[in-house]
Write a protein that holds these residues in place. Structure first.
Motif, PDB file in Angstrom:
ATOM      1  N   ARG A 197       0.834  -1.201   0.000  1.00 36.20           N
ATOM      2  CA  ARG A 197       0.000   0.000   0.000  1.00 36.20           C
ATOM      3  C   ARG A 197       0.872   1.255   0.000  1.00 36.20           C
ATOM      4  O   ARG A 197       0.541   2.258  -0.646  1.00 36.20           O
ATOM      5  N   ALA A 198       2.001   1.198   0.724  1.00 36.25           N
ATOM      6  CA  ALA A 198       2.895   2.352   0.772  1.00 36.25           C
ATOM      7  C   ALA A 198       3.454   2.675  -0.609  1.00 36.25           C
ATOM      8  O   ALA A 198       3.636   3.847  -0.957  1.00 36.25           O
ATOM      9  N   VAL A 199       3.728   1.634  -1.420  1.00 33.19           N
ATOM     10  CA  VAL A 199       4.214   1.862  -2.778  1.00 33.19           C
ATOM     11  C   VAL A 199       3.163   2.598  -3.596  1.00 33.19           C
ATOM     12  O   VAL A 199       3.461   3.565  -4.306  1.00 33.19           O
ATOM     13  N   ASN A 200       1.914   2.153  -3.485  1.00 33.58           N
ATOM     14  CA  ASN A 200       0.831   2.796  -4.225  1.00 33.58           C
ATOM     15  C   ASN A 200       0.661   4.253  -3.798  1.00 33.58           C
ATOM     16  O   ASN A 200       0.502   5.156  -4.634  1.00 33.58           O
ATOM     17  N   GLU A 201       0.701   4.495  -2.496  1.00 30.78           N
ATOM     18  CA  GLU A 201       0.526   5.860  -1.991  1.00 30.78           C
ATOM     19  C   GLU A 201       1.683   6.760  -2.423  1.00 30.78           C
ATOM     20  O   GLU A 201       1.471   7.933  -2.763  1.00 30.78           O
ATOM     21  N   LYS A 202       2.888   6.213  -2.427  1.00 31.06           N
ATOM     22  CA  LYS A 202       4.053   7.004  -2.823  1.00 31.06           C
ATOM     23  C   LYS A 202       3.929   7.474  -4.269  1.00 31.06           C
ATOM     24  O   LYS A 202       4.152   8.655  -4.581  1.00 31.06           O
TER      25      LYS A 202
ATOM     26  N   GLY B 231      -8.978  12.825 -10.902  1.00 29.98           N
ATOM     27  CA  GLY B 231      -9.935  11.736 -10.770  1.00 29.98           C
ATOM     28  C   GLY B 231      -9.444  10.447 -11.387  1.00 29.98           C
ATOM     29  O   GLY B 231     -10.202   9.483 -11.524  1.00 29.98           O
ATOM     30  N   TRP B 232      -8.164  10.402 -11.773  1.00 30.80           N
ATOM     31  CA  TRP B 232      -7.585   9.178 -12.308  1.00 30.80           C
ATOM     32  C   TRP B 232      -7.345   8.184 -11.175  1.00 30.80           C
ATOM     33  O   TRP B 232      -7.454   8.514  -9.998  1.00 30.80           O
ATOM     34  N   TYR B 233      -6.983   6.963 -11.588  1.00 32.26           N
ATOM     35  CA  TYR B 233      -6.711   5.915 -10.616  1.00 32.26           C
ATOM     36  C   TYR B 233      -5.312   5.344 -10.847  1.00 32.26           C
ATOM     37  O   TYR B 233      -4.936   5.039 -11.980  1.00 32.26           O
ATOM     38  N   VAL B 234      -4.573   5.214  -9.772  1.00 25.28           N
ATOM     39  CA  VAL B 234      -3.297   4.492  -9.794  1.00 25.28           C
ATOM     40  C   VAL B 234      -3.549   3.148  -9.119  1.00 25.28           C
ATOM     41  O   VAL B 234      -3.876   3.085  -7.932  1.00 25.28           O
ATOM     42  N   VAL B 235      -3.419   2.073  -9.891  1.00 29.61           N
ATOM     43  CA  VAL B 235      -3.688   0.720  -9.389  1.00 29.61           C
ATOM     44  C   VAL B 235      -2.382  -0.067  -9.407  1.00 29.61           C
ATOM     45  O   VAL B 235      -1.655  -0.056 -10.409  1.00 29.61           O
ATOM     46  N   THR B 236      -2.081  -0.717  -8.309  1.00 30.08           N
ATOM     47  CA  THR B 236      -0.880  -1.556  -8.232  1.00 30.08           C
ATOM     48  C   THR B 236      -1.278  -2.982  -7.885  1.00 30.08           C
ATOM     49  O   THR B 236      -2.112  -3.211  -7.012  1.00 30.08           O
ATOM     50  N   PHE B 237      -0.676  -3.915  -8.603  1.00 30.24           N
ATOM     51  CA  PHE B 237      -0.791  -5.339  -8.290  1.00 30.24           C
ATOM     52  C   PHE B 237       0.568  -5.777  -7.756  1.00 30.24           C
ATOM     53  O   PHE B 237       1.544  -5.834  -8.503  1.00 30.24           O
ATOM     54  N   ILE B 238       0.630  -6.066  -6.473  1.00 29.59           N
ATOM     55  CA  ILE B 238       1.900  -6.420  -5.838  1.00 29.59           C
ATOM     56  C   ILE B 238       1.892  -7.907  -5.509  1.00 29.59           C
ATOM     57  O   ILE B 238       1.107  -8.370  -4.678  1.00 29.59           O
ATOM     58  N   ASN B 239       2.763  -8.657  -6.173  1.00 25.42           N
ATOM     59  CA  ASN B 239       2.908 -10.074  -5.874  1.00 25.42           C
ATOM     60  C   ASN B 239       3.526 -10.233  -4.484  1.00 25.42           C
ATOM     61  O   ASN B 239       4.505  -9.568  -4.151  1.00 25.42           O
ATOM     62  N   LYS B 240       2.945 -11.111  -3.686  1.00 27.43           N
ATOM     63  CA  LYS B 240       3.444 -11.280  -2.314  1.00 27.43           C
ATOM     64  C   LYS B 240       4.907 -11.696  -2.281  1.00 27.43           C
ATOM     65  O   LYS B 240       5.659 -11.285  -1.399  1.00 27.43           O
ATOM     66  N   ASP B 241       5.313 -12.515  -3.259  1.00 30.24           N
ATOM     67  CA  ASP B 241       6.698 -12.970  -3.271  1.00 30.24           C
ATOM     68  C   ASP B 241       7.668 -11.825  -3.517  1.00 30.24           C
ATOM     69  O   ASP B 241       8.852 -11.925  -3.203  1.00 30.24           O
ATOM     70  N   THR B 242       7.167 -10.729  -4.112  1.00 33.05           N
ATOM     71  CA  THR B 242       8.021  -9.569  -4.351  1.00 33.05           C
ATOM     72  C   THR B 242       8.557  -9.012  -3.043  1.00 33.05           C
ATOM     73  O   THR B 242       9.677  -8.525  -2.962  1.00 33.05           O
ATOM     74  N   HIS B 243       7.741  -9.094  -2.010  1.00 31.48           N
ATOM     75  CA  HIS B 243       8.131  -8.548  -0.712  1.00 31.48           C
ATOM     76  C   HIS B 243       8.596  -9.657   0.224  1.00 31.48           C
ATOM     77  O   HIS B 243       8.330  -9.643   1.414  1.00 31.48           O
ATOM     78  N   LYS B 244       9.293 -10.631  -0.349  1.00 33.28           N
ATOM     79  CA  LYS B 244       9.731 -11.773   0.448  1.00 33.28           C
ATOM     80  C   LYS B 244      10.705 -11.362   1.550  1.00 33.28           C
ATOM     81  O   LYS B 244      10.802 -12.006   2.589  1.00 33.28           O
ATOM     82  N   LYS B 245      11.436 -10.281   1.313  1.00 37.18           N
ATOM     83  CA  LYS B 245      12.372  -9.827   2.342  1.00 37.18           C
ATOM     84  C   LYS B 245      11.628  -9.480   3.626  1.00 37.18           C
ATOM     85  O   LYS B 245      12.091  -9.768   4.734  1.00 37.18           O
TER      86      LYS B 245
END
Length: 704
Positions: free
Chosen positions: A47-52, A273-287
């Motif tokens: 979520r922090a990535v999307n907000e940033k 009024g645009w949308y920024v949508v992120t799909f974050i794979n859980k394995d991406t944040h394996k660290k």
């Protein structure tokens, strides 16, 4: 003879069963707790990535709004003549960093009765600003000429307009406009254009990792940008249509997308009024997950192997306990127990196969994977610091990319590869194309043919491309055959060996750099016996035990080297039919030989049992298994033991055990375990022992 369990034995089995059950439940609870804890960390991080990104884009739009509003204010301070208007636009263009253009569309005859249209526009072209008159391109006062955003006479409020193609600056742009009001009268519309490509570049500065995506949508859910491949886009449209994005400013949900668990976050931009949508794979944040694991001694969340072994062990203990309750075990009890235990072991083996085959394993050979331009910038920065600290010459970064057309395994460790490689050299800089040689070296190539194919030159760069074809020698690990995954990598050096040249990938050369979209690979690419999982670039810092005869400041030690990687997964059907299926047939036939073992005077006549017949049948089965085993070794060509070979080894052991059982059964020496109920115990133990060996071998091999 009757088989009975002593009361003490029953108590021990019951105690072990209860202990195993409690431990399994406790282990499961710990894994679930760790899963939820790690999932919360991943959700917060994604979520922090999307907000940033959303906040950064909002900030960019805020600047565009402020510049446009200031344009309206500046018009109040001047006399409305062309020279002063151009001067104000020039001043504003200097401070409007990131904006692709700024201008004013005056209403017809707003300046004077002799000037019908006046539309000064200053836009960014490469690294400088240029002037243009919009009315030289089209009559903006006609509604049809401006139909994408409406008639300018209707634009009497400050607003963002839908994206349009800017014919002057040659880019898709979003426009913010404000009414130019002087003395209480609207004279026209002031506006600033923001090139969507700049927004996309800002998005790409963020490193999401593998199988994670960015999507930028307008207020009507039209996709303006995506980092997905075509197949994924079809799936994502269905998912996005089911989401009420307008319900709130932010939206989060955990979904299963493209076979992977992902967090989806959407944030509505305040300005457009645009949308920024992120799909974050859980394995991406394996660290983050690993950080959680370090707090506990219970291993990784994906530790399904210990859990499966605990479940199998617990089930078998309870079966043994149930059997021990019978005072007089009948053959049907032993056969049922044999079947159930064998089924449990087989299910456990199939479960491990499925988990391992369906899970993509990241190869640790490549140290720094390139997901976007942010990854390249990080490598450049780190190496610049490294060169300064070791007093090396400043690095020269040469963009280089590859396109693979064909690939074929010649032997287990030799691969024939053909394709194109090209490089980009700057022209109008201190480093001209003539300062260094052009070309590449493939260190792993045993034989290589490189021919120059094309050369293209423009105002800024020289592009040189070569076609190559060669045989590359690489090291692969076949321990998990036939469920193995392999990483084919192509290391690329620059021809100027004595210069501190670092090759970096040209990501702009590809439509989509997501690894699942297979960038750099022919669309109809086929490699026999394999399926292609991903392609990606990466860097690896190799250490050499020689200086190649050059001074220390020219050493290649600690220099990031460019790798193009192709991740492959073996299609297991062919090895299964060619090698595993014959072994299973041999084991089934061997069981048939074992079943013929009988001391009953009627059965030997019907089944033809004798120790010599068992020996001859077993010998034939041994040679069938041995020939298949030799063919497997020749096919794989590795000096190490591979997983599939254990099936052959156990077949040899089982053949020996069946022969030994037949000999002992035929001798006058009475062995209770063998003679019990006409050799019933060896017959009922055959499949549990066999399946148990397969299960524990699979467990050990695939846990490494």
């Amino acid at each position: 003879m009757k088989i009975k369990f002593a009361r003490r034995t029953k108590s021990i089995v019951l105690t072990l069963s209860i202990t195993a059950t409690l431990f399994t439940l406790f282990y499961t609870y710990m894994l679930i707790a760790l899963y939820h804890e790690a999932n919360q960390h991943i959700e917060q991080s994604s979520r922090a990535v999307n907000e940033k990104v959303s906040e950064r884009i909002d900030d960019m739009f805020d600047k565009a709004q402020n510049v446009t509003l200031r344009l309206n204010y500046e018009m109040q301070t001047i006399t409305l003549n062309k020279e002063e208007i151009w001067g104000k636009l020039n001043n504003l263009s200097v401070i409007s960093e990131g904006i692709s253009g700024i201008g004013i569309n005056f209403f017809p005859y707003a300046l004077s009765e002799s000037i019908r249209l006046f539309s000064p526009y200053i836009y960014r072209a490469n690294d400088s600003y240029k002037q243009a008159n919009v009315d030289d391109y089209y009559d903006y006062s006609i509604k049809q000429s401006f139909e994408s955003s409406g008639d300018i006479f209707d634009h009497n409020i400050a607003q963002w307009l839908p994206p349009v193609y800017d014919e002057i600056s040659k880019c898709d742009a979003i426009k913010y406009e404000v009414p130019i009001v002087v003395g209480g009268h609207q004279l026209g519309v002031g506006y600033s254009n923001y090139c969507i490509k700049k927004i996309i570049n800002e998005i790409n500065k963020n490193d999401l990792g593998n199988d994670s995506y960015f999507i930028l949508m307008d207020a009507k859910r039209n996709i303006l940008y995506n980092s997905m491949d075509t197949k994924s886009i079809v799936n994502i449209k269905k998912l996005l249509n089911s989401i009420e994005l307008t319900a709130s400013k932010t939206w989060s949900k955990q979904v299963r997308f493209n076979g992977k668990d992902s967090w989806v976050h959407s944030r509505k931009l305040a300005n457009t009024g645009w949308y920024v949508v992120t799909f974050i794979n859980k394995d991406t944040h394996k660290k983050l997950v690993d950080d959680v694991h370090e707090k506990s001694a219970w291993g990784e969340i994906s530790q399904y192997l210990p859990l499966s072994s605990l479940l199998v062990l617990t089930s078998i203990l309870w079966i043994v306990f149930v059997i021990s309750k019978y005072d007089d075990l009948k053959p049907v009890h032993l056969w049922c127990s044999s079947f159930v235990i064998s089924a449990i072991f087989t299910t456990g083996t199939l479960y491990i196969w499925n988990q391992f085959y369906s899970t993509y394993t990241e190869d640790t050979f490549i140290q720094d994977r390139v997901h976007n331009k942010a990854s390249i910038r990080r490598v450049k920065l780190d190496y610049n610091i490294e060169t300064m600290s070791h007093h090396k010459s400043p690095p020269i970064f040469v963009p280089t990319s590859l396109f693979i057309q064909s690939m074929e395994f010649v032997t287990a460790y030799n691969i024939k590869i053909s394709g194109y490689v090209w490089q980009q050299y700057p022209i109008k800089t201190t480093l001209s194309p003539d300062d260094i040689n052009h070309g590449v070296v493939f260190p792993e190539a045993e034989t290589i043919s490189i021919k120059k194919s094309y050369e293209h030159k423009d105002d800024k760069f020289l592009i040189v491309g070569w076609h190559f074809e060669g045989v590359f020698r690489e090291k692969f690990n076949y321990d998990h055959y036939p469920f193995d995954q392999q990483l084919v990598w192509i290391r690329v050096w620059h021809t100027d060996f004595e210069r501190n040249v670092v090759l970096t990938p040209m990501l702009d050369s590809y439509e989509n750099i997501n690894p699942s979209a297979l960038p750099g690979l022919e669309k109809e690419f086929v490699i026999n016996g394999w399926s292609i999982e991903k392609t990606f670039y990466g860097f690896r810092t190799n250490q050499y035990n020689t200086n190649f005869g050059m001074p220390a400041h020219l050493s290649k030690d600690m220099r990031p080297e460019l790798y193009f990687n192709i991740s492959l997964r073996r299609n297991f059907i062919d090895p299964f039919i060619s090698y595993l299926f014959p072994v299973l047939v041999v084991l089934l036939m061997l069981f048939g030989v074992l079943v013929t073992t009988s001391a009953n005077t009627d059965k030997p006549e019907r089944l033809g049992f004798s120790a010599s017949s068992v020996l001859s049948s077993s010998s034939a089965l041994f040679f069938v298994s041995l020939i298949s085993h030799v063919q497997l070794r020749n096919h794989v060509g590795t000096s190490r033991m591979i997983y599939l070979e254990y099936f052959f080894l156990v077949s040899y052991v089982m053949i020996l055990m069946v022969v030994l059982n037949a000999i002992l059964f035929s001798l006058p020496i009475k062995v209770k375990v063998i003679d019990y109920r006409d050799n019933l115990i060896p017959k009922t133990l055959y499949w549990p022992v066999l399946c148990g060996f397969f299960f524990f071998t699979t467990l050990i091999i695939y846990s490494n």
